[in-house]
Design a protein around this motif. Structure first.
Motif, mmCIF file in Angstrom:
data_model
loop_
_atom_site.group_PDB
_atom_site.id
_atom_site.type_symbol
_atom_site.label_atom_id
_atom_site.label_comp_id
_atom_site.label_asym_id
_atom_site.label_seq_id
_atom_site.Cartn_x
_atom_site.Cartn_y
_atom_site.Cartn_z
ATOM 1 N N GLU A 13 35.447 14.948 2.167
ATOM 2 C CA GLU A 13 34.925 13.913 1.740
ATOM 3 C C GLU A 13 35.066 13.353 0.400
ATOM 4 O OE1 GLU A 13 32.027 15.700 4.914
ATOM 5 O OE2 GLU A 13 33.455 16.324 3.050
ATOM 6 N N ASP A 14 35.143 14.295 -0.689
ATOM 7 C CA ASP A 14 35.472 14.132 -1.786
ATOM 8 C C ASP A 14 36.887 13.920 -2.223
ATOM 9 O OD1 ASP A 14 32.617 14.558 -2.644
ATOM 10 O OD2 ASP A 14 33.018 16.659 -3.296
ATOM 11 N N SER A 15 37.449 14.298 -1.309
ATOM 12 C CA SER A 15 39.142 14.095 -1.394
ATOM 13 C C SER A 15 39.476 12.963 -0.698
ATOM 14 C CB SER A 15 40.047 15.458 -1.106
ATOM 15 O OG SER A 15 39.771 15.464 0.246
ATOM 16 N N PHE A 16 38.880 12.345 0.142
ATOM 17 C CA PHE A 16 39.245 11.235 1.068
ATOM 18 C C PHE A 16 39.867 9.890 0.180
ATOM 19 C CE2 PHE A 16 38.987 7.750 3.968
ATOM 20 C CZ PHE A 16 39.569 8.476 5.035
ATOM 21 N N GLY A 17 39.382 9.490 -0.923
ATOM 22 C CA GLY A 17 39.889 8.771 -1.881
ATOM 23 C C GLY A 17 41.363 8.848 -1.994
ATOM 24 N N ALA B 161 29.686 14.633 18.074
ATOM 25 C CA ALA B 161 29.637 15.410 16.641
ATOM 26 C C ALA B 161 28.184 14.604 16.324
ATOM 27 C CB ALA B 161 30.532 15.126 15.815
ATOM 28 N N PRO B 162 26.994 15.407 15.733
ATOM 29 C CA PRO B 162 26.072 14.891 15.205
ATOM 30 C C PRO B 162 26.299 14.124 13.864
ATOM 31 C CG PRO B 162 26.177 17.172 14.782
ATOM 32 C CD PRO B 162 27.356 16.936 15.517
ATOM 33 N N PRO B 163 25.994 12.722 13.850
ATOM 34 C CA PRO B 163 26.189 11.925 12.872
ATOM 35 C C PRO B 163 25.572 12.673 11.325
ATOM 36 C CG PRO B 163 25.656 10.440 14.541
ATOM 37 C CD PRO B 163 25.429 12.011 15.177
ATOM 38 N N ILE B 164 24.152 13.379 11.638
ATOM 39 C CA ILE B 164 23.641 13.794 10.657
ATOM 40 C C ILE B 164 23.949 15.306 10.953
ATOM 41 C CG2 ILE B 164 21.623 14.344 9.447
ATOM 42 C CD1 ILE B 164 20.595 11.653 10.655
ATOM 43 N N ALA B 165 24.929 15.863 10.061
ATOM 44 C CA ALA B 165 25.363 17.386 10.360
ATOM 45 C C ALA B 165 24.261 18.341 10.195
ATOM 46 C CB ALA B 165 26.339 17.544 9.308
ATOM 47 N N THR B 166 23.246 18.204 9.435
ATOM 48 C CA THR B 166 22.159 19.025 9.329
ATOM 49 C C THR B 166 21.370 19.162 10.430
ATOM 50 O OG1 THR B 166 20.889 17.006 8.315
ATOM 51 C CG2 THR B 166 22.027 18.595 6.706
ATOM 52 N N PHE C 89 33.635 0.789 4.994
ATOM 53 C CA PHE C 89 34.329 0.646 6.372
ATOM 54 C C PHE C 89 33.248 -0.307 7.090
ATOM 55 C CE2 PHE C 89 35.437 5.037 4.765
ATOM 56 C CZ PHE C 89 37.027 4.872 5.041
ATOM 57 N N ASP C 90 33.753 -1.143 7.744
ATOM 58 C CA ASP C 90 32.920 -1.875 8.693
ATOM 59 C C ASP C 90 32.946 -1.164 9.989
ATOM 60 O OD1 ASP C 90 31.605 -4.010 7.599
ATOM 61 O OD2 ASP C 90 33.026 -5.448 8.259
ATOM 62 N N TYR C 91 33.847 -0.304 10.400
ATOM 63 C CA TYR C 91 33.715 0.419 11.697
ATOM 64 C C TYR C 91 33.692 1.862 11.635
ATOM 65 C CZ TYR C 91 35.389 -4.399 13.175
ATOM 66 O OH TYR C 91 35.648 -5.698 13.019
ATOM 67 N N VAL C 92 32.834 2.394 12.319
ATOM 68 C CA VAL C 92 32.805 3.991 12.094
ATOM 69 C C VAL C 92 32.337 4.430 13.764
ATOM 70 C CG1 VAL C 92 31.291 5.942 11.351
ATOM 71 C CG2 VAL C 92 31.496 3.739 9.873
ATOM 72 N N GLY C 93 33.302 5.453 14.072
ATOM 73 C CA GLY C 93 33.268 6.222 15.189
ATOM 74 C C GLY C 93 32.935 7.533 15.112
ATOM 75 N N ALA D 297 30.124 11.358 7.114
ATOM 76 C CA ALA D 297 29.743 11.695 5.812
ATOM 77 C C ALA D 297 30.739 10.982 4.812
ATOM 78 C CB ALA D 297 30.099 13.140 5.479
ATOM 79 N N ILE D 298 31.906 10.537 5.387
ATOM 80 C CA ILE D 298 32.726 9.626 4.432
ATOM 81 C C ILE D 298 32.209 8.112 4.436
ATOM 82 C CG2 ILE D 298 35.192 8.534 4.608
ATOM 83 C CD1 ILE D 298 36.056 11.428 5.495
ATOM 84 N N SER D 299 31.802 7.770 5.619
ATOM 85 C CA SER D 299 31.393 6.436 5.568
ATOM 86 C C SER D 299 29.854 6.341 4.870
ATOM 87 C CB SER D 299 31.201 5.881 7.053
ATOM 88 O OG SER D 299 30.313 6.608 7.845
ATOM 89 N N ALA D 300 29.189 7.369 4.593
ATOM 90 C CA ALA D 300 27.994 7.424 3.995
ATOM 91 C C ALA D 300 28.390 7.462 2.515
ATOM 92 C CB ALA D 300 27.284 8.308 4.435
#
Length: 402
Positions: free
Chosen positions: A257-261, A311-316, A303-307, A294-297
Motif C-alpha cells: 500500500e505504501d509503495s503503490f504510489g 478475499a475479505p475486503p476488511i482484512a481484519t 480509483f472508480d473501479y475496485v475488484g 487497502a490501496i483503494s482505501a
C-alpha cells in the motif's frame, strides 16, 4: 573445396545434429488427447514403472492437509499399462470447457508430461496444462484476433529502495497510435509474483479476445509484484530465492500500500494513460484482493473501479477476536466511509462458496452494510482456485470504463 567452406559445412552439420537430437526417441506418444466429445486421454511411456497416476484439477477433489489447514486438492486417477509399455487413462466423462492443469505420479514421484510442452508455474509447482474448447475455454486460447503486447519492465521504487519488475499488457494498436488508455492494476495472491496473472490468469488471451469481441474497452493492465520483499519473480532478479507463500530473501522495507504510489508514478510517466479516477481500476485475488481494498482505501479518490476476488475486503475479519481487531477494523471502516463519500462507480466482490476465506468475505460485507457502503457481490461455486479467478477477470473487465 576450400578449407573455410568445409569448416562452415561441418559447423552446420554439428548444429543440425544438436538441433534435432530432442526429436529422437521413436514414435511419439500423444498426451493429452482431447476427443471430439471433450473426454481426454493421458498417456505416458514408462515401461519399467510399477505404478503411474495422473493428478489434476479435472478430477474430483480430495482433502489435503497443510500447515495452513485442510484444503480441497486435485484428485488422483490410476493409469493402465499397455503391452507396449505405454500407460493410459481416459476421463470417464467429457470435461467441461476450462483450462486444466495436471502432473503424473510415477512410482510416487511427481513429474510433468514429457509429451506436453505446455507448462506453467504456480508459486513453486510446475504443471502441464491443456484447454478444453467451448465457454470459457475459448477465452483462454490464442485465437485469430488482434493481439496486444506483453512487456516486462523495471521501475524505480524510492519507497522500497530498489528497482522492481512489473508486467504490463498494452492492447492492440497502442504502439501505432497517440491515443491514451484507461488502466487496470491487477494484483496477484500470496506466493505469486508479476508472472502470475499473465501465465496462470491468461490475462493477455482473455483481454485480446474480450476486446476483439467488443465486450471490453481497450485498456492497459499493470501486474506488479505484490511481495515487497522481492524485486521480481524467481530467477529474474539479482537476489536468488525459492518461491514460498509470502516469503523472500530480505525484510520488506515498506508495504504494498505504501509503495503503490511508485507504480502509479512509473506508469503515468511512461505510458499514454488517462490520469483521472474515472479511468483507473485496481483489482486482485486473495492477498491481492486485500491489497486492492487497502490501496483503494488509502488512495480514496484515485480509483472508480475496485475488484476484490476471493478475499475479505476488511482484512481484519481474518484476525482472532481481540481488542486490536476491533481497533483496526474501526480504523479501516473509517477509511471506507471516506472512500464512499468521495464516490466510485463499481466496488465488485467475488468469492467461491467453499473458499477458506469465504466467511471473512461475508463478515466484511456485514460491516460494510452497517455504514451503507455500496458494493456488488458475485458468488460462485468451488474454492480458492485459478478457475474462479480467470472467470472473475472475464466478468470484471467488461464492466470497466463504460
Amino acid at each position: 573445396m576450400k578449407k573455410a567452406t568445409i569448416v562452415i559445412i561441418a559447423l552446420l552439420m554439428c548444429a543440425m545434429t544438436f538441433a534435432q537430437q530432442a526429436l529422437w526417441g521413436g514414435a511419439p506418444v500423444i498426451s493429452p488427447e482431447i476427443h471430439n466429445n471433450n473426454s481426454v486421454t493421458f498417456r505416458l511411456n514408462a515401461p519399467k514403472a510399477e505404478k503411474v497416476q495422473v493428478t489434476g484439477d479435472f478430477l474430483p477433489t480430495q482433502k489435503i492437509s497443510t500447515p495452513f489447514g485442510e484444503f480441497d486438492g486435485p484428485g488422483v486417477a490410476d493409469l493402465t499399462k499397455g503391452k507396449d509399455g505405454v500407460w493410459e487413462f481416459t476421463t470417464p466423462e467429457p470435461l467441461p470447457s476450462e483450462l486444466y492443469s495436471y502432473s503424473f505420479i510415477v512410482d510416487e514421484l511427481k513429474t510433468t508430461d514429457p509429451s506436453n510442452i505446455y507448462m506453467i508455474r504456480d508459486v513453486a509447482s510446475v504443471t502441464n496444462v491443456f484447454i478444453v474448447p467451448g465457454n470459457p475455454g475459448d477465452l483462454y486460447r490464442v485465437n485469430d484476433v488482434k493481439h496486444g503486447t506483453v512487456a516486462r519492465r523495471w521501475y524505480n521504487s524510492p519507497t522500497l529502495e530498489e528497482q522492481r519488475r512489473v508486467t504490463i499488457y498494452t492492447p492492440s494498436g497502442y504502439e501505432g497510435s497517440d491515443k491514451s488508455y484507461p488502466v487496470l492494476y491487477l494484483l496477484h495472491g500470496s506466493g505469486g509474483d508479476e508472472e502470475a496473472w499473465i501465465a496462470l490468469g491468461r490475462t493477455a488471451q482473455i483481454m485480446d479476445n474480450l476486446i476483439a469481441q467488443g465486450k471490453a474497452e481497450p485498456m492497459i493492465i499493470v501486474m506488479p509484484n505484490g511481495h515487497t520483499q522481492n524485486a521480481a519473480a524467481p530467477g529474474e532478479s539479482s537476489r536468488a530465492y525459492a518461491p514460498v507463500m509470502g516469503g523472500g530473501p530480505r525484510q520488506a522495507v515498506a508495504s504494498m500500500e505504501d509503495s503503490f504510489g511508485d507504480i502509479l508514478t512509473f506508469v503515468e510517466s511512461n505510458y499514454r494513460v488517462k490520469k483521472d479516477k474515472a479511468h483507473r481500476a485496481v483489482a486482485g485475488l486473495s492477498m491481492g484482493g486485500m491489497h486492492s481494498s487497502a490501496i483503494s482505501a488509502q488512495y480514496p479518490n484515485t480509483f472508480d473501479y475496485v475488484g476484490v476476488f476471493s478475499a475479505p475486503p476488511i482484512a481484519t475479519m481474518m484476525m482472532p477476536d481481540s481488542e486490536d481487531k476491533g481497533k483496526y477494523t474501526e480504523e479501516f471502516v473509517a477509511k471506507l466511509k471516506t472512500q464512499q463519500d468521495n464516490g466510485f462507480k463499481l466496488y465488485w466482490i467475488a468469492c467461491g462458496n467453499t473458499d477458506f476465506l469465504y466467511q471473512g468475505v461475508i463478515d466484511s460485507m456485514r460491516q460494510m452494510d452497517k455504514i451503507g457502503f455500496k458494493y456488488t457481490y458475485r458468488e460462485t461455486g468451488e474454492g480458492h482456485i485459478w478457475k474462479n479467478w480467470r472467470i472473475y477477470l472475464t466478468e470484471f473487465a467488461p464492466m470497466l470504463f463504460r
